[in-house]
Motif scaffolding. Sequence first.
Motif, PDB file in Angstrom:
ATOM      1  N   ASN A   1       0.854  -1.191   0.000  1.00  0.00           N
ATOM      2  CA  ASN A   1       0.000   0.000   0.000  1.00  0.00           C
ATOM      3  C   ASN A   1       0.887   1.237   0.000  1.00  0.00           C
ATOM      4  O   ASN A   1       2.111   1.136  -0.061  1.00  0.00           O
ATOM      5  CB  ASN A   1      -0.999  -0.029   1.165  1.00  0.00           C
TER       6      ASN A   1
ATOM      7  N   PHE B   1       1.906   3.123   2.169  1.00  0.00           N
ATOM      8  CA  PHE B   1       2.812   3.273   3.296  1.00  0.00           C
ATOM      9  C   PHE B   1       3.928   2.233   3.288  1.00  0.00           C
ATOM     10  O   PHE B   1       4.677   2.109   4.225  1.00  0.00           O
ATOM     11  CB  PHE B   1       2.037   3.202   4.616  1.00  0.00           C
TER      12      PHE B   1
ATOM     13  N   CYS C   1      -8.759   7.295  13.184  1.00  0.00           N
ATOM     14  CA  CYS C   1      -8.042   6.745  12.030  1.00  0.00           C
ATOM     15  C   CYS C   1      -7.159   7.819  11.391  1.00  0.00           C
ATOM     16  O   CYS C   1      -7.667   8.842  10.930  1.00  0.00           O
ATOM     17  CB  CYS C   1      -9.021   6.196  11.001  1.00  0.00           C
ATOM     18  N   PRO C   2      -5.843   7.602  11.331  1.00  0.00           N
ATOM     19  CA  PRO C   2      -4.958   8.628  10.781  1.00  0.00           C
ATOM     20  C   PRO C   2      -5.137   8.855   9.280  1.00  0.00           C
ATOM     21  O   PRO C   2      -4.806   9.931   8.775  1.00  0.00           O
ATOM     22  CB  PRO C   2      -3.552   8.108  11.083  1.00  0.00           C
ATOM     23  N   THR C   3      -5.680   7.873   8.560  1.00  0.00           N
ATOM     24  CA  THR C   3      -5.855   8.019   7.109  1.00  0.00           C
ATOM     25  C   THR C   3      -7.321   8.130   6.702  1.00  0.00           C
ATOM     26  O   THR C   3      -7.617   8.209   5.512  1.00  0.00           O
ATOM     27  CB  THR C   3      -5.230   6.833   6.362  1.00  0.00           C
ATOM     28  N   LYS C   4      -8.218   8.122   7.688  1.00  0.00           N
ATOM     29  CA  LYS C   4      -9.668   8.184   7.420  1.00  0.00           C
ATOM     30  C   LYS C   4     -10.088   7.089   6.430  1.00  0.00           C
ATOM     31  O   LYS C   4     -10.851   7.330   5.504  1.00  0.00           O
ATOM     32  CB  LYS C   4     -10.083   9.568   6.911  1.00  0.00           C
ATOM     33  N   ALA C   5      -9.580   5.885   6.654  1.00  0.00           N
ATOM     34  CA  ALA C   5      -9.837   4.746   5.760  1.00  0.00           C
ATOM     35  C   ALA C   5     -11.183   4.080   6.028  1.00  0.00           C
ATOM     36  O   ALA C   5     -11.557   3.160   5.317  1.00  0.00           O
ATOM     37  CB  ALA C   5      -8.714   3.722   5.908  1.00  0.00           C
TER      38      ALA C   5
ATOM     39  N   ASP D   1     -11.068   0.916   3.694  1.00  0.00           N
ATOM     40  CA  ASP D   1     -10.262   0.968   2.480  1.00  0.00           C
ATOM     41  C   ASP D   1      -8.878   0.410   2.814  1.00  0.00           C
ATOM     42  O   ASP D   1      -8.045   1.095   3.397  1.00  0.00           O
ATOM     43  CB  ASP D   1     -10.157   2.407   1.982  1.00  0.00           C
TER      44      ASP D   1
ATOM     45  N   SER E   1      -5.548   2.245   1.893  1.00  0.00           N
ATOM     46  CA  SER E   1      -5.049   3.382   2.661  1.00  0.00           C
ATOM     47  C   SER E   1      -4.916   3.075   4.155  1.00  0.00           C
ATOM     48  O   SER E   1      -4.286   3.839   4.879  1.00  0.00           O
ATOM     49  CB  SER E   1      -5.932   4.615   2.450  1.00  0.00           C
ATOM     50  N   CYS E   2      -5.465   1.964   4.599  1.00  0.00           N
ATOM     51  CA  CYS E   2      -5.349   1.562   6.011  1.00  0.00           C
ATOM     52  C   CYS E   2      -3.896   1.187   6.312  1.00  0.00           C
ATOM     53  O   CYS E   2      -3.263   0.446   5.562  1.00  0.00           O
ATOM     54  CB  CYS E   2      -6.268   0.376   6.272  1.00  0.00           C
ATOM     55  N   THR E   3      -3.375   1.704   7.418  1.00  0.00           N
ATOM     56  CA  THR E   3      -1.990   1.413   7.802  1.00  0.00           C
ATOM     57  C   THR E   3      -1.890   0.209   8.739  1.00  0.00           C
ATOM     58  O   THR E   3      -0.800  -0.157   9.145  1.00  0.00           O
ATOM     59  CB  THR E   3      -1.346   2.618   8.502  1.00  0.00           C
TER      60      THR E   3
ATOM     61  N   CYS F   1      -2.694   0.107  11.788  1.00  0.00           N
ATOM     62  CA  CYS F   1      -2.174   0.542  13.087  1.00  0.00           C
ATOM     63  C   CYS F   1      -2.976  -0.052  14.251  1.00  0.00           C
ATOM     64  O   CYS F   1      -2.471  -0.180  15.357  1.00  0.00           O
ATOM     65  CB  CYS F   1      -2.141   2.055  13.171  1.00  0.00           C
TER      66      CYS F   1
END
Length: 91
Positions: A3, A5, A38-42, A51, A54-56, A58
């Motif tokens: 992804n 990241f 959520c840091p990426t608003k996934a 999503d 875009s999900c890290t 975490c």
Amino acid sequence: MMNVFGLLELKTPIEIDPKRCINTLKATDDCQICYNICPTKAINLKSLLIDTSSCTLCGACSSICPTQSIKLHIDHVSFITSLEQEQMSVG
């Protein structure tokens, strides 16, 4: 596949159980705790989908969910082995 990241994308490493989500239980979208952290608003609160591109992974959303409706499924041993194999093939 990686992804944005640099993390390996898994098929369904994280999912929301709609039967446990407050927004489904109360037919509302008042609970936004997971989305807000959520840091990426996934997280899509309307469809209750994450999503994964875009999900890290975490785990912040799964740890803060008051009904534990978000589950993170990672086999850490296989994940690390996959990363090691990919690194060996690259370098």
